[in-house]
Design an enzyme around this catalytic site. Structure first.
Site, mmCIF file in Angstrom:
data_model
loop_
_atom_site.group_PDB
_atom_site.id
_atom_site.type_symbol
_atom_site.label_atom_id
_atom_site.label_comp_id
_atom_site.label_asym_id
_atom_site.label_seq_id
_atom_site.Cartn_x
_atom_site.Cartn_y
_atom_site.Cartn_z
ATOM 1 N N ASN A 26 39.437 45.425 39.036
ATOM 2 C CA ASN A 26 38.681 44.181 38.839
ATOM 3 C C ASN A 26 38.498 43.958 37.338
ATOM 4 O O ASN A 26 37.933 44.800 36.643
ATOM 5 C CB ASN A 26 37.324 44.307 39.550
ATOM 6 C CG ASN A 26 36.506 43.044 39.428
ATOM 7 O OD1 ASN A 26 36.410 42.466 38.350
ATOM 8 N ND2 ASN A 26 35.906 42.613 40.513
ATOM 9 N N HIS A 29 34.954 41.930 33.966
ATOM 10 C CA HIS A 29 34.155 42.283 32.792
ATOM 11 C C HIS A 29 34.861 41.990 31.477
ATOM 12 O O HIS A 29 34.207 41.874 30.435
ATOM 13 C CB HIS A 29 33.717 43.744 32.854
ATOM 14 C CG HIS A 29 32.648 43.970 33.878
ATOM 15 N ND1 HIS A 29 31.528 43.182 33.955
ATOM 16 C CD2 HIS A 29 32.538 44.861 34.883
ATOM 17 C CE1 HIS A 29 30.774 43.597 34.952
ATOM 18 N NE2 HIS A 29 31.370 44.613 35.535
ATOM 19 N N HIS A 62 36.921 37.578 40.361
ATOM 20 C CA HIS A 62 35.918 36.876 41.171
ATOM 21 C C HIS A 62 35.627 35.542 40.490
ATOM 22 O O HIS A 62 35.051 35.518 39.410
ATOM 23 C CB HIS A 62 34.653 37.743 41.258
ATOM 24 C CG HIS A 62 33.585 37.195 42.153
ATOM 25 N ND1 HIS A 62 32.464 37.918 42.485
ATOM 26 C CD2 HIS A 62 33.452 36.001 42.790
ATOM 27 C CE1 HIS A 62 31.693 37.196 43.284
ATOM 28 N NE2 HIS A 62 32.267 36.019 43.466
ATOM 29 N N ARG A 64 33.346 33.002 40.362
ATOM 30 C CA ARG A 64 31.985 32.756 40.844
ATOM 31 C C ARG A 64 31.666 31.274 40.747
ATOM 32 O O ARG A 64 32.217 30.546 39.915
ATOM 33 C CB ARG A 64 30.974 33.557 40.017
ATOM 34 C CG ARG A 64 31.101 35.064 40.191
ATOM 35 C CD ARG A 64 29.982 35.776 39.456
ATOM 36 N NE ARG A 64 28.732 35.675 40.184
ATOM 37 C CZ ARG A 64 28.214 36.658 40.923
ATOM 38 N NH1 ARG A 64 28.806 37.827 40.992
ATOM 39 N NH2 ARG A 64 27.092 36.477 41.567
ATOM 40 N N ARG A 68 30.422 32.412 35.525
ATOM 41 C CA ARG A 68 29.791 33.193 34.443
ATOM 42 C C ARG A 68 30.794 34.065 33.693
ATOM 43 O O ARG A 68 30.550 34.454 32.566
ATOM 44 C CB ARG A 68 28.642 34.043 34.959
ATOM 45 C CG ARG A 68 29.076 35.189 35.833
ATOM 46 C CD ARG A 68 27.942 36.135 36.088
ATOM 47 N NE ARG A 68 26.962 35.577 37.000
ATOM 48 C CZ ARG A 68 26.159 36.332 37.765
ATOM 49 N NH1 ARG A 68 26.209 37.638 37.679
ATOM 50 N NH2 ARG A 68 25.302 35.780 38.579
ATOM 51 N N HIS A 69 31.923 34.433 34.332
ATOM 52 C CA HIS A 69 32.941 35.192 33.595
ATOM 53 C C HIS A 69 34.324 34.569 33.789
ATOM 54 O O HIS A 69 34.812 33.884 32.898
ATOM 55 C CB HIS A 69 32.896 36.696 33.905
ATOM 56 C CG HIS A 69 32.615 37.088 35.333
ATOM 57 N ND1 HIS A 69 33.314 36.564 36.386
ATOM 58 C CD2 HIS A 69 31.730 37.972 35.849
ATOM 59 C CE1 HIS A 69 32.866 37.112 37.508
ATOM 60 N NE2 HIS A 69 31.891 37.958 37.213
ATOM 61 N N GLU A 89 38.241 37.452 44.740
ATOM 62 C CA GLU A 89 36.932 37.570 45.381
ATOM 63 C C GLU A 89 36.270 36.208 45.326
ATOM 64 O O GLU A 89 36.324 35.535 44.276
ATOM 65 C CB GLU A 89 36.057 38.563 44.622
ATOM 66 C CG GLU A 89 36.391 39.995 44.901
ATOM 67 C CD GLU A 89 35.468 40.928 44.119
ATOM 68 O OE1 GLU A 89 34.387 40.496 43.673
ATOM 69 O OE2 GLU A 89 35.855 42.072 43.934
ATOM 70 N N GLU A 170 36.794 45.347 53.410
ATOM 71 C CA GLU A 170 36.519 46.204 52.258
ATOM 72 C C GLU A 170 35.104 46.713 52.463
ATOM 73 O O GLU A 170 34.138 45.951 52.415
ATOM 74 C CB GLU A 170 36.628 45.435 50.935
ATOM 75 C CG GLU A 170 36.325 46.336 49.738
ATOM 76 C CD GLU A 170 36.386 45.608 48.398
ATOM 77 O OE1 GLU A 170 37.140 44.618 48.260
ATOM 78 O OE2 GLU A 170 35.651 46.035 47.483
ATOM 79 N N HIS A 210 33.018 49.098 45.228
ATOM 80 C CA HIS A 210 31.724 48.839 44.592
ATOM 81 C C HIS A 210 31.040 50.125 44.155
ATOM 82 O O HIS A 210 30.803 51.016 44.966
ATOM 83 C CB HIS A 210 30.753 48.027 45.460
ATOM 84 C CG HIS A 210 29.831 47.212 44.594
ATOM 85 N ND1 HIS A 210 28.591 47.653 44.257
ATOM 86 C CD2 HIS A 210 30.021 46.046 43.937
ATOM 87 C CE1 HIS A 210 28.035 46.760 43.451
ATOM 88 N NE2 HIS A 210 28.882 45.772 43.232
ATOM 89 N N GLY A 211 30.770 50.181 42.855
ATOM 90 C CA GLY A 211 30.017 51.304 42.293
ATOM 91 C C GLY A 211 30.823 52.592 42.171
ATOM 92 O O GLY A 211 30.254 53.641 41.879
ATOM 93 N N HIS A 233 33.857 48.033 37.032
ATOM 94 C CA HIS A 233 33.025 48.364 35.886
ATOM 95 C C HIS A 233 33.406 49.676 35.212
ATOM 96 O O HIS A 233 33.539 49.752 33.982
ATOM 97 C CB HIS A 233 31.545 48.385 36.315
ATOM 98 C CG HIS A 233 30.626 48.635 35.181
ATOM 99 N ND1 HIS A 233 30.195 49.896 34.848
ATOM 100 C CD2 HIS A 233 30.086 47.806 34.277
ATOM 101 C CE1 HIS A 233 29.418 49.815 33.790
ATOM 102 N NE2 HIS A 233 29.326 48.558 33.426
HETATM 103 N N1 PXP Z 1 34.665 45.025 45.406
HETATM 104 C C1 PXP Z 1 33.937 43.889 45.449
HETATM 105 C C2 PXP Z 1 34.048 43.042 46.649
HETATM 106 C C3 PXP Z 1 33.119 43.509 44.370
HETATM 107 O O1 PXP Z 1 32.393 42.384 44.437
HETATM 108 C C4 PXP Z 1 33.101 44.315 43.213
HETATM 109 C C5 PXP Z 1 32.284 43.912 42.029
HETATM 110 O O2 PXP Z 1 32.764 42.740 41.495
HETATM 111 C C6 PXP Z 1 33.903 45.471 43.204
HETATM 112 C C7 PXP Z 1 34.639 45.822 44.318
HETATM 113 C C8 PXP Z 1 33.959 46.373 42.009
HETATM 114 O O3 PXP Z 1 32.723 46.966 41.818
HETATM 115 P P1 PXP Z 1 32.460 47.820 40.491
HETATM 116 O O4 PXP Z 1 32.534 46.869 39.336
HETATM 117 O O5 PXP Z 1 31.108 48.367 40.711
HETATM 118 O O6 PXP Z 1 33.537 48.851 40.427
#
Ligand code: PXP
Length: 263
Positions: A26, A29, A62, A64, A68-69, A89, A170, A210-211, A233
């Site tokens: 992703n 950022h 994504h 949005r 914002r990005h 996304e 997912e 995520h995370g 991230h």
């Molecule tokens: N998957 C989805 C659906 C997300 O919305 C995000 C965050 O944009 C991620 C994965 C990636 O998450 P992270 O930035 O925490 O790795």
């Protein structure tokens, strides 16, 4: 036009072999840093190229509602230049669905979206918004996209996702990533493990995201049945010091190292 053959073994943008873990990177950022000064750099399309060269199997962005990005121009450019899977996304808002229908990314991942959130919080409530979600799924499928639902590993949400026509889920790994104790971590991993089985039984492909970080990826990478790992991230943070190509390479290496035996 004849489709390009990307099957050569030394082609860096070849699709992953079936059964091997795939990494979706992703790049939102990168656009966040650009927007901090509302300038032209760094460009997320450039980041996408670097991620591809580092061994990414998919690029995720994504778009949005508040832009914002990532903005509309980024989305168009990514569609043109990304040679691997492009995963968009998006919320189920009609204006965003219309853009995705025009853009036709290979995969659309439907996510919940709140204006005030720092990042996506939790999963999409497919059960509670069945009609709206089903409408978006139908439109996007007609445009030729495969559809992924970003949901919590809850059996009712997984079954509802299959019922409204998603190809993939997912599973939200934020619960595991944010767990404060070893017991909670174990519980969250078990929920993911059980969620994978429910999803497979429903005929769905199973991704996770995520995370996830270099430090917490190992137990998730070892879960059987996962296809794509969506990470943003942590990779972009490490890329500040080692570059995107190397950061992606390192994460891919961990996914392969900790993949379940026999993969
Ligand atoms: N998957 C989805 C659906 C997300 O919305 C995000 C965050 O944009 C991620 C994965 C990636 O998450 P992270 O930035 O925490 O790795």
């Amino acid at each position: 036009m004849i489709a390009e053959d990307r099957s050569e073994p030394d082609n860096p943008v070849r699709p992953p072999k079936p059964g091997t873990p795939a990494l979706g990177v992703n790049i939102d950022h990168v656009a966040t840093v650009r927007q901090a000064r509302q300038t032209f750099e760094p460009d997320p399309a450039w980041a996408a190229m670097e991620a591809q060269l580092g061994g990414a199997d998919a690029i995720t962005f994504h778009l949005r509602e508040d832009r914002r990005h990532i903005n509309d121009r980024d989305a168009r450019l990514l569609k043109e230049v990304v040679a691997i899977k492009l995963n968009m996304e998006m919320s189920v808002e009609p204006d965003i669905v219309k853009i995705a229908v025009g853009l036709k990314p290979e995969q659309c991942t439907l996510v919940p979206e709140k204006r005030q959130e720092v990042t996506t919080e939790g999963g999409l409530d497919v059960v509670g918004q069945r009609e709206r979600v089903a409408r978006a799924v139908k439109q996007l499928k007609k445009a030729g996209c495969t559809l992924s639902a970003f949901i919590e590993p809850i059996p009712a949400q997984i079954k509802a996702s299959a019922a409204v026509g998603f190809d993939t889920v997912e599973l939200w790994s934020g619960g595991y990533a944010n767990a404060k104790t070893e017991d909670e971590k174990r519980e969250r991993l078990q929920a993911l493990r059980e969620g994978i089985i429910v999803a497979q039984d429903a005929g769905l492909n199973v991704n996770v995201g995520h995370g996830l970080t270099y430090y917490n990826i190992a137990p998730v990478a070892a879960l059987p049945g996962l296809q794509e790992f969506h990470i943003g991230h942590s990779i972009i943070a490490r890329a500040m010091f080692v570059g995107i190509r190397e950061a992606v390479r390192q994460m891919k290496e961990l996914l392969i190292r900790y993949a379940p035996k026999g993969v």
